[in-house]
Design a protein around this motif. Structure first.
Motif, PDB file in Angstrom:
ATOM      1  N   ALA A 257     108.061  68.154  46.613  1.00 49.70           N
ATOM      2  CA  ALA A 257     108.289  67.373  45.396  1.00 49.70           C
ATOM      3  C   ALA A 257     109.383  68.002  44.548  1.00 49.70           C
ATOM      4  O   ALA A 257     110.242  67.298  43.990  1.00 49.70           O
ATOM      5  N   ALA A 258     109.382  69.334  44.435  1.00 50.36           N
ATOM      6  CA  ALA A 258     110.411  70.024  43.648  1.00 50.36           C
ATOM      7  C   ALA A 258     111.786  69.877  44.293  1.00 50.36           C
ATOM      8  O   ALA A 258     112.790  69.675  43.598  1.00 50.36           O
ATOM      9  N   LEU A 259     111.835  69.969  45.605  1.00 46.51           N
ATOM     10  CA  LEU A 259     113.101  69.783  46.315  1.00 46.51           C
ATOM     11  C   LEU A 259     113.631  68.369  46.112  1.00 46.51           C
ATOM     12  O   LEU A 259     114.831  68.175  45.823  1.00 46.51           O
ATOM     13  N   ASP A 260     112.769  67.369  46.265  1.00 47.78           N
ATOM     14  CA  ASP A 260     113.201  65.979  46.090  1.00 47.78           C
ATOM     15  C   ASP A 260     113.754  65.752  44.683  1.00 47.78           C
ATOM     16  O   ASP A 260     114.783  65.081  44.503  1.00 47.78           O
ATOM     17  N   LEU A 261     113.076  66.299  43.695  1.00 46.78           N
ATOM     18  CA  LEU A 261     113.525  66.165  42.318  1.00 46.78           C
ATOM     19  C   LEU A 261     114.896  66.807  42.129  1.00 46.78           C
ATOM     20  O   LEU A 261     115.800  66.224  41.506  1.00 46.78           O
ATOM     21  N   ALA A 262     115.066  68.013  42.673  1.00 46.66           N
ATOM     22  CA  ALA A 262     116.327  68.727  42.512  1.00 46.66           C
ATOM     23  C   ALA A 262     117.478  68.000  43.198  1.00 46.66           C
ATOM     24  O   ALA A 262     118.591  67.922  42.653  1.00 46.66           O
ATOM     25  N   VAL A 263     117.235  67.472  44.382  1.00 42.10           N
ATOM     26  CA  VAL A 263     118.280  66.746  45.107  1.00 42.10           C
ATOM     27  C   VAL A 263     118.684  65.495  44.337  1.00 42.10           C
ATOM     28  O   VAL A 263     119.881  65.202  44.159  1.00 42.10           O
ATOM     29  N   VAL A 331     110.912  77.800  45.512  1.00 40.81           N
ATOM     30  CA  VAL A 331     111.539  76.469  45.474  1.00 40.81           C
ATOM     31  C   VAL A 331     111.365  75.828  44.103  1.00 40.81           C
ATOM     32  O   VAL A 331     112.305  75.215  43.567  1.00 40.81           O
ATOM     33  N   THR A 332     110.193  75.948  43.501  1.00 35.90           N
ATOM     34  CA  THR A 332     110.003  75.352  42.182  1.00 35.90           C
ATOM     35  C   THR A 332     110.844  76.064  41.119  1.00 35.90           C
ATOM     36  O   THR A 332     111.382  75.425  40.212  1.00 35.90           O
ATOM     37  N   THR A 333     110.972  77.379  41.245  1.00 37.49           N
ATOM     38  CA  THR A 333     111.835  78.121  40.317  1.00 37.49           C
ATOM     39  C   THR A 333     113.282  77.686  40.466  1.00 37.49           C
ATOM     40  O   THR A 333     113.996  77.477  39.475  1.00 37.49           O
ATOM     41  N   ASP A 334     113.728  77.528  41.698  1.00 40.51           N
ATOM     42  CA  ASP A 334     115.110  77.097  41.934  1.00 40.51           C
ATOM     43  C   ASP A 334     115.331  75.656  41.488  1.00 40.51           C
ATOM     44  O   ASP A 334     116.441  75.290  41.072  1.00 40.51           O
ATOM     45  N   ALA A 335     114.302  74.831  41.572  1.00 40.74           N
ATOM     46  CA  ALA A 335     114.436  73.454  41.092  1.00 40.74           C
ATOM     47  C   ALA A 335     114.709  73.436  39.590  1.00 40.74           C
ATOM     48  O   ALA A 335     115.543  72.664  39.101  1.00 40.74           O
ATOM     49  N   VAL A 336     114.007  74.293  38.848  1.00 38.54           N
ATOM     50  CA  VAL A 336     114.285  74.407  37.416  1.00 38.54           C
ATOM     51  C   VAL A 336     115.738  74.823  37.198  1.00 38.54           C
ATOM     52  O   VAL A 336     116.431  74.294  36.319  1.00 38.54           O
ATOM     53  N   GLN A 337     116.231  75.734  38.022  1.00 36.85           N
ATOM     54  CA  GLN A 337     117.616  76.195  37.887  1.00 36.85           C
ATOM     55  C   GLN A 337     118.615  75.077  38.164  1.00 36.85           C
ATOM     56  O   GLN A 337     119.619  74.936  37.453  1.00 36.85           O
ATOM     57  N   VAL A 338     118.346  74.271  39.174  1.00 34.81           N
ATOM     58  CA  VAL A 338     119.247  73.164  39.492  1.00 34.81           C
ATOM     59  C   VAL A 338     119.318  72.182  38.324  1.00 34.81           C
ATOM     60  O   VAL A 338     120.388  71.669  37.973  1.00 34.81           O
ATOM     61  N   LEU A 339     118.189  71.920  37.689  1.00 34.49           N
ATOM     62  CA  LEU A 339     118.167  70.995  36.551  1.00 34.49           C
ATOM     63  C   LEU A 339     118.711  71.622  35.271  1.00 34.49           C
ATOM     64  O   LEU A 339     118.979  70.921  34.300  1.00 34.49           O
ATOM     65  N   GLY A 340     118.865  72.946  35.274  1.00 37.91           N
ATOM     66  CA  GLY A 340     119.406  73.619  34.095  1.00 37.91           C
ATOM     67  C   GLY A 340     118.493  73.475  32.896  1.00 37.91           C
ATOM     68  O   GLY A 340     117.267  73.577  32.998  1.00 37.91           O
ATOM     69  N   GLY A 341     119.078  73.213  31.738  1.00 33.96           N
ATOM     70  CA  GLY A 341     118.284  73.071  30.519  1.00 33.96           C
ATOM     71  C   GLY A 341     117.260  71.964  30.634  1.00 33.96           C
ATOM     72  O   GLY A 341     116.149  72.072  30.090  1.00 33.96           O
ATOM     73  N   ALA A 350     109.783  69.459  36.706  1.00 35.08           N
ATOM     74  CA  ALA A 350     110.125  70.731  37.339  1.00 35.08           C
ATOM     75  C   ALA A 350     109.369  71.895  36.725  1.00 35.08           C
ATOM     76  O   ALA A 350     108.876  72.791  37.427  1.00 35.08           O
ATOM     77  N   GLU A 351     109.268  71.928  35.387  1.00 39.15           N
ATOM     78  CA  GLU A 351     108.588  73.059  34.741  1.00 39.15           C
ATOM     79  C   GLU A 351     107.093  73.055  35.080  1.00 39.15           C
ATOM     80  O   GLU A 351     106.487  74.126  35.236  1.00 39.15           O
ATOM     81  N   ARG A 352     106.495  71.876  35.227  1.00 40.13           N
ATOM     82  CA  ARG A 352     105.082  71.803  35.618  1.00 40.13           C
ATOM     83  C   ARG A 352     104.900  72.275  37.052  1.00 40.13           C
ATOM     84  O   ARG A 352     103.951  73.011  37.356  1.00 40.13           O
ATOM     85  N   TYR A 353     105.809  71.867  37.930  1.00 45.02           N
ATOM     86  CA  TYR A 353     105.733  72.342  39.314  1.00 45.02           C
ATOM     87  C   TYR A 353     105.778  73.866  39.368  1.00 45.02           C
ATOM     88  O   TYR A 353     105.042  74.506  40.120  1.00 45.02           O
ATOM     89  N   MET A 354     106.657  74.455  38.578  1.00 46.96           N
ATOM     90  CA  MET A 354     106.803  75.910  38.578  1.00 46.96           C
ATOM     91  C   MET A 354     105.523  76.581  38.087  1.00 46.96           C
ATOM     92  O   MET A 354     105.080  77.590  38.656  1.00 46.96           O
TER      93      MET A 354
END
Length: 381
Positions: A257-263, A331-341, A350-354
């Motif tokens: 789910a985090a990967l899909d969101l980030a992509v 992966v969830t931490t990196d998803a937050v990074q991809v979304l930035g702020g 993303a923050e909930r996934y993390m």
């Protein structure tokens, strides 16, 4: 993003399609709001029961789905990708049924198992205690025989579904013979003398109640003893092997789910005149995330296929739990990074996934314990 799955039968494909529909239409839209309000989704479990998803790996003659474990775990992954509280809850329920299904007598299974896996009831697994987390053999909750009953006194900690479960698989001490003095009892959730403390205040999985269970002279019929006195620790550890595969599948669902969101975000977010997915710094990050998800999925499927074949799988379950939950955290931490702020706000999940990922490295045996299990298996080989 649809996952390209290799399934063993058309029935399994149809089952996954049904699960995906439930996850998309019923679970995903409700997850964020319920987690924010800390609401337990009992109706979601009733829906899973009505759909035949609460007893998938158990025999059809008792009302189960009769499905291989590899199919059940992929259902678990699909549900977890939509709502982790529901995925983890199903995993805990399945593990709570295991002692009866595996170690109960024919009479006990016929009497209780159909109702437990039929969809109306929800289970809890009562092993941990405040002073005996990873050291399960040190538990102190007592079950003393008193005629045709056991009198139970003590406190269990970190119990998923505490206070809302209809039954608990309870590990309690029936003698002072160290780890060999532990037994397993099937306890009705409405037993007089059994109560739950207020739910713990957690950083994630806030829709899932985690509580202490308090037994104050609670009386349980002696015919609810499973596997005989003194076999409780072996039952608990065997149940945990299967439960670790369940948590691994949940972790993969969350990571997917985090990967899909980030992509999706990286495709739509433009900087310097083009989507950020076209920048090497982002595309390499996403590639590593995808590799971690797929590797973790392969690990839990390997353990499941060994289990289905009747082969030893304990070490593989620990590998899967270790690899998948570490991957989910990364992966969830990196998803937050991809979304930035944006990833740091509650406007996106993303923050909930993390926050949800962290506990996966802790329960069902910490990842430090998994490393011990794996190393000891290597030493025996």
């Amino acid at each position: 993003m649809a996952v390209d799955r290799l399934l063993p039968s058309q029935e399994a494909s149809d089952l996954l399609a049904l699960t995906a529909e439930i996850a998309r239409d019923e679970l995903a839209p409700a997850a964020a709001g319920a987690e924010e309000r800390e609401l337990f989704p009992r109706k979601a479990f009733q829906l899973l029961g009505d759909s035949g998803l609460l007893g998938l790996p158990y025999p059809e003659e008792h009302g189960g789905g009769g499905q291989p474990y590899e199919v059940y775990l992929q259902v678990l992954e699909e549900l977890s990708s939509a709502w982790m509280t529901v995925g983890v809850g199903l995993s805990v329920h399945t593990m709570s049924c295991y002692p009866l299904a595996r170690y109960g007598t024919d009479e006990q299974r016929d009497r209780w198992l159909p109702e437990m896996i039929g969809g109306d009831l929800l289970g809890g697994y009562a092993l941990s205690e405040a002073h005996a987390g990873s050291d399960a053999g040190a538990l102190r909750t007592r079950a003393d025989r008193d005629g045709d009953e056991y009198r139970i006194t003590g406190t269990k900690s970190w119990i998923t579904h505490g206070g809302v479960a209809d039954f608990y698989a309870l590990m309690a001490r029936t003698s002072d013979d160290g780890p060999r003095g532990i037994s397993c009892l099937l306890v009705d959730g409405a037993t007089p003398g059994l109560s739950a403390a207020p739910p713990e205040r957690k950083m994630g999985l806030t829709g899932s109640p985690t509580t202490e269970l308090r037994f104050e002279d609670a009386r349980v019929p002696a015919d609810r003893l499973l596997g005989g006195e003194g076999h409780g620790l072996a039952i608990a550890l065997n149940a945990l092997d299967s439960g670790r595969l369940g948590i691994a599948a949940c972790a993969v669902g969350l990571a997917q789910a985090a990967l899909d969101l980030a992509v999706d975000y990286a495709k739509g977010r433009e900087q310097f005149g083009r989507p950020i997915i076209e920048f090497q710094g982002v595309e390499f990050l996403l590639a590593d995330m995808a590799a971690a998800v797929q590797s973790a999925r392969a690990a839990y499927l390997d353990g499941a296929r060994r289990r289905d074949a009747g082969r030893p799988f304990g070490a593989q379950a620990s590998v899967a739990k270790l690899v998948a939950t570490d991957a989910a955290m990364k992966v969830t931490t990196d998803a937050v990074q991809v979304l930035g702020g944006a990833g740091y706000t509650r406007d996106f999940p993303a923050e909930r996934y993390m926050r949800e990922a962290k506990v996966l490295q802790i329960f069902e045996g910490t990842n430090q314990i998994q490393r011990m299990v794996i190393a000891r298996d290597l030493a025996k080989s």
